[in-house]
Motif scaffolding. Structure first.
Motif, PDB file in Angstrom:
ATOM      1  N   MET A  83       0.830  -1.202   0.000  1.00  0.00           N
ATOM      2  CA  MET A  83       0.000   0.000   0.000  1.00  0.00           C
ATOM      3  C   MET A  83       0.871   1.260   0.000  1.00  0.00           C
ATOM      4  SD  MET A  83      -2.895  -1.370   2.700  1.00  0.00           S
ATOM      5  CE  MET A  83      -3.540   0.249   3.046  1.00  0.00           C
ATOM      6  N   LEU A  84       1.952   1.226   0.774  1.00  0.00           N
ATOM      7  CA  LEU A  84       2.875   2.357   0.828  1.00  0.00           C
ATOM      8  C   LEU A  84       3.475   2.622  -0.556  1.00  0.00           C
ATOM      9  CD1 LEU A  84       4.587   4.431   2.495  1.00  0.00           C
ATOM     10  CD2 LEU A  84       6.266   2.596   2.726  1.00  0.00           C
ATOM     11  N   VAL A  85       3.916   1.570  -1.210  1.00  0.00           N
ATOM     12  CA  VAL A  85       4.505   1.712  -2.539  1.00  0.00           C
ATOM     13  C   VAL A  85       3.484   2.312  -3.509  1.00  0.00           C
ATOM     14  CG1 VAL A  85       5.404   0.409  -4.518  1.00  0.00           C
ATOM     15  CG2 VAL A  85       6.239  -0.087  -2.211  1.00  0.00           C
ATOM     16  N   GLU A  86       2.262   1.844  -3.457  1.00  0.00           N
ATOM     17  CA  GLU A  86       1.214   2.367  -4.340  1.00  0.00           C
ATOM     18  C   GLU A  86       0.921   3.839  -4.047  1.00  0.00           C
ATOM     19  OE1 GLU A  86      -2.143  -0.308  -4.039  1.00  0.00           O
ATOM     20  OE2 GLU A  86      -0.950  -1.974  -4.798  1.00  0.00           O
ATOM     21  N   GLU A  87       0.824   4.200  -2.774  1.00  0.00           N
ATOM     22  CA  GLU A  87       0.598   5.608  -2.401  1.00  0.00           C
ATOM     23  C   GLU A  87       1.728   6.494  -2.918  1.00  0.00           C
ATOM     24  OE1 GLU A  87      -1.721   7.465  -0.852  1.00  0.00           O
ATOM     25  OE2 GLU A  87      -3.088   5.788  -0.541  1.00  0.00           O
ATOM     26  N   PHE A  88       2.960   6.040  -2.691  1.00  0.00           N
ATOM     27  CA  PHE A  88       4.127   6.810  -3.123  1.00  0.00           C
ATOM     28  C   PHE A  88       4.146   6.962  -4.637  1.00  0.00           C
ATOM     29  CE2 PHE A  88       8.499   7.250  -4.526  1.00  0.00           C
ATOM     30  CZ  PHE A  88       8.945   8.305  -3.746  1.00  0.00           C
ATOM     31  N   LYS A  89       3.879   5.881  -5.346  1.00  0.00           N
ATOM     32  CA  LYS A  89       3.894   5.930  -6.810  1.00  0.00           C
ATOM     33  C   LYS A  89       2.809   6.873  -7.339  1.00  0.00           C
ATOM     34  CE  LYS A  89       4.124   3.154 -10.975  1.00  0.00           C
ATOM     35  NZ  LYS A  89       4.066   1.808 -11.534  1.00  0.00           N
ATOM     36  N   ASN A  90       1.642   6.841  -6.731  1.00  0.00           N
ATOM     37  CA  ASN A  90       0.578   7.753  -7.144  1.00  0.00           C
ATOM     38  C   ASN A  90       0.984   9.214  -6.943  1.00  0.00           C
ATOM     39  OD1 ASN A  90      -1.177   5.733  -7.960  1.00  0.00           O
ATOM     40  ND2 ASN A  90      -2.196   5.626  -5.988  1.00  0.00           N
ATOM     41  N   ALA A 120       7.008  10.521   0.578  1.00  0.00           N
ATOM     42  CA  ALA A 120       7.251   9.307   1.356  1.00  0.00           C
ATOM     43  C   ALA A 120       6.677   9.431   2.770  1.00  0.00           C
ATOM     44  CB  ALA A 120       8.747   8.998   1.413  1.00  0.00           C
ATOM     45  N   VAL A 121       6.887  10.572   3.391  1.00  0.00           N
ATOM     46  CA  VAL A 121       6.352  10.791   4.743  1.00  0.00           C
ATOM     47  C   VAL A 121       4.828  10.808   4.717  1.00  0.00           C
ATOM     48  CG1 VAL A 121       6.179  12.449   6.654  1.00  0.00           C
ATOM     49  CG2 VAL A 121       8.408  11.976   5.604  1.00  0.00           C
ATOM     50  N   LEU A 122       4.254  11.529   3.779  1.00  0.00           N
ATOM     51  CA  LEU A 122       2.786  11.593   3.700  1.00  0.00           C
ATOM     52  C   LEU A 122       2.188  10.230   3.383  1.00  0.00           C
ATOM     53  CD1 LEU A 122       2.398  14.983   1.793  1.00  0.00           C
ATOM     54  CD2 LEU A 122       2.136  14.564   4.250  1.00  0.00           C
ATOM     55  N   SER A 123       2.838   9.471   2.505  1.00  0.00           N
ATOM     56  CA  SER A 123       2.370   8.120   2.183  1.00  0.00           C
ATOM     57  C   SER A 123       2.465   7.210   3.397  1.00  0.00           C
ATOM     58  CB  SER A 123       3.184   7.542   1.021  1.00  0.00           C
ATOM     59  OG  SER A 123       2.981   8.279  -0.161  1.00  0.00           O
ATOM     60  N   TYR A 124       3.548   7.352   4.155  1.00  0.00           N
ATOM     61  CA  TYR A 124       3.709   6.568   5.379  1.00  0.00           C
ATOM     62  C   TYR A 124       2.510   6.774   6.309  1.00  0.00           C
ATOM     63  CZ  TYR A 124       5.140   5.341  10.059  1.00  0.00           C
ATOM     64  OH  TYR A 124       5.148   4.811  11.318  1.00  0.00           O
ATOM     65  N   PHE A 125       2.144   8.016   6.531  1.00  0.00           N
ATOM     66  CA  PHE A 125       1.050   8.283   7.468  1.00  0.00           C
ATOM     67  C   PHE A 125      -0.304   7.800   6.938  1.00  0.00           C
ATOM     68  CE2 PHE A 125       4.096  11.153   9.571  1.00  0.00           C
ATOM     69  CZ  PHE A 125       3.925  10.691  10.870  1.00  0.00           C
ATOM     70  N   LYS A 126      -0.500   7.840   5.640  1.00  0.00           N
ATOM     71  CA  LYS A 126      -1.746   7.319   5.089  1.00  0.00           C
ATOM     72  C   LYS A 126      -1.873   5.821   5.339  1.00  0.00           C
ATOM     73  CE  LYS A 126      -2.518  10.609   1.363  1.00  0.00           C
ATOM     74  NZ  LYS A 126      -2.573  10.790  -0.091  1.00  0.00           N
ATOM     75  N   VAL A 127      -0.756   5.132   5.188  1.00  0.00           N
ATOM     76  CA  VAL A 127      -0.755   3.671   5.295  1.00  0.00           C
ATOM     77  C   VAL A 127      -0.639   3.185   6.732  1.00  0.00           C
ATOM     78  CG1 VAL A 127       0.576   1.619   4.650  1.00  0.00           C
ATOM     79  CG2 VAL A 127       0.127   3.382   2.963  1.00  0.00           C
ATOM     80  N   SER A 128       0.073   3.900   7.569  1.00  0.00           N
ATOM     81  CA  SER A 128       0.350   3.413   8.925  1.00  0.00           C
ATOM     82  C   SER A 128      -0.774   3.711   9.901  1.00  0.00           C
ATOM     83  CB  SER A 128       1.654   4.020   9.446  1.00  0.00           C
ATOM     84  OG  SER A 128       1.509   5.406   9.671  1.00  0.00           O
ATOM     85  N   GLU A 129      -1.828   4.301   9.453  1.00  0.00           N
ATOM     86  CA  GLU A 129      -2.930   4.683  10.336  1.00  0.00           C
ATOM     87  C   GLU A 129      -3.385   3.555  11.270  1.00  0.00           C
ATOM     88  OE1 GLU A 129      -7.416   6.233   9.744  1.00  0.00           O
ATOM     89  OE2 GLU A 129      -5.884   7.175   8.508  1.00  0.00           O
ATOM     90  N   PRO A 130      -3.500   2.312  10.804  1.00  0.00           N
ATOM     91  CA  PRO A 130      -3.922   1.242  11.725  1.00  0.00           C
ATOM     92  C   PRO A 130      -2.977   1.020  12.903  1.00  0.00           C
ATOM     93  CG  PRO A 130      -4.077   0.488   9.462  1.00  0.00           C
ATOM     94  CD  PRO A 130      -3.383   1.815   9.446  1.00  0.00           C
ATOM     95  N   PHE A 131      -1.722   1.465  12.748  1.00  0.00           N
ATOM     96  CA  PHE A 131      -0.736   1.245  13.794  1.00  0.00           C
ATOM     97  C   PHE A 131      -0.599   2.441  14.733  1.00  0.00           C
ATOM     98  CE2 PHE A 131       0.719  -0.966   9.926  1.00  0.00           C
ATOM     99  CZ  PHE A 131       0.391  -2.242  10.335  1.00  0.00           C
ATOM    100  N   GLN A 132      -1.314   3.521  14.460  1.00  0.00           N
ATOM    101  CA  GLN A 132      -1.200   4.713  15.304  1.00  0.00           C
ATOM    102  C   GLN A 132      -1.951   4.479  16.622  1.00  0.00           C
ATOM    103  OE1 GLN A 132       0.892   7.056  14.220  1.00  0.00           O
ATOM    104  NE2 GLN A 132       1.084   5.777  12.418  1.00  0.00           N
ATOM    105  N   ALA A 133      -1.367   4.977  17.673  1.00  0.00           N
ATOM    106  CA  ALA A 133      -1.976   4.801  18.999  1.00  0.00           C
ATOM    107  C   ALA A 133      -3.195   5.696  19.178  1.00  0.00           C
ATOM    108  CB  ALA A 133      -0.947   5.104  20.077  1.00  0.00           C
TER     109      ALA A 133
END
Length: 133
Positions: A83-90, A120-133
């Motif tokens: 998902m991160l790769v796809e977000e970044f590529k988009n 990369a940072v913005l894509s990270y946050f879009k994808v990592s949302e399930p892991f945020q506390a």
């Protein structure tokens, strides 16, 4: 800091403080990783100019993917990495340093390093949302 400020900080690390793209992203995401600045600098050291200057995978994307792996703790990491790769590529229109630095019709890179770091940072946050506390 909010997400946009973290992304801007990553760009500052890249443009003004001498870190490569992977290191800039990792350092901006330091609070997400549980690692020290020194450890992150060492981990990201070889991922500049497309994986050790080979014009391969963008270092900023690699940095975000490393942070994602640390944050996900091996819980669906591959799915989220895709998902991160796809977000970044988009956002960036390519994945390899060679393609990202290719010149468009206007003579400018398709995606300059600063934009790759931000994406990369913005894509990270879009994808990592399930892991945020």
């Amino acid at each position: 800091m909010n997400i946009d400020e973290i992304a801007s900080y990553a760009v500052e690390l890249k443009t003004r403080r001498g870190f490569n793209c992977a290191q800039a992203v990792l350092l901006a995401l330091k609070d997400e990783t549980g690692l020290s600045q020194d450890e992150l600098v060492k981990i990201g050291a070889g991922f500049c100019a497309g994986m050790g200057t080979m014009e391969a995978t963008c270092g900023a994307l690699i940095g975000a993917n490393i942070a994602l792996g640390l944050k996900s703790n091996n819980n669906g990491t591959l799915r989220y990495s895709r998902m991160l790769v796809e977000e970044f590529k988009n956002a960036s229109h390519a994945l390899t340093c060679k393609d990202l630095k290719a010149r468009g019709n206007d003579g400018r890179p398709i995606c300059p390093c600063e934009d790759c770091v931000r994406n990369a940072v913005l894509s990270y946050f879009k994808v990592s949302e399930p892991f945020q506390a």
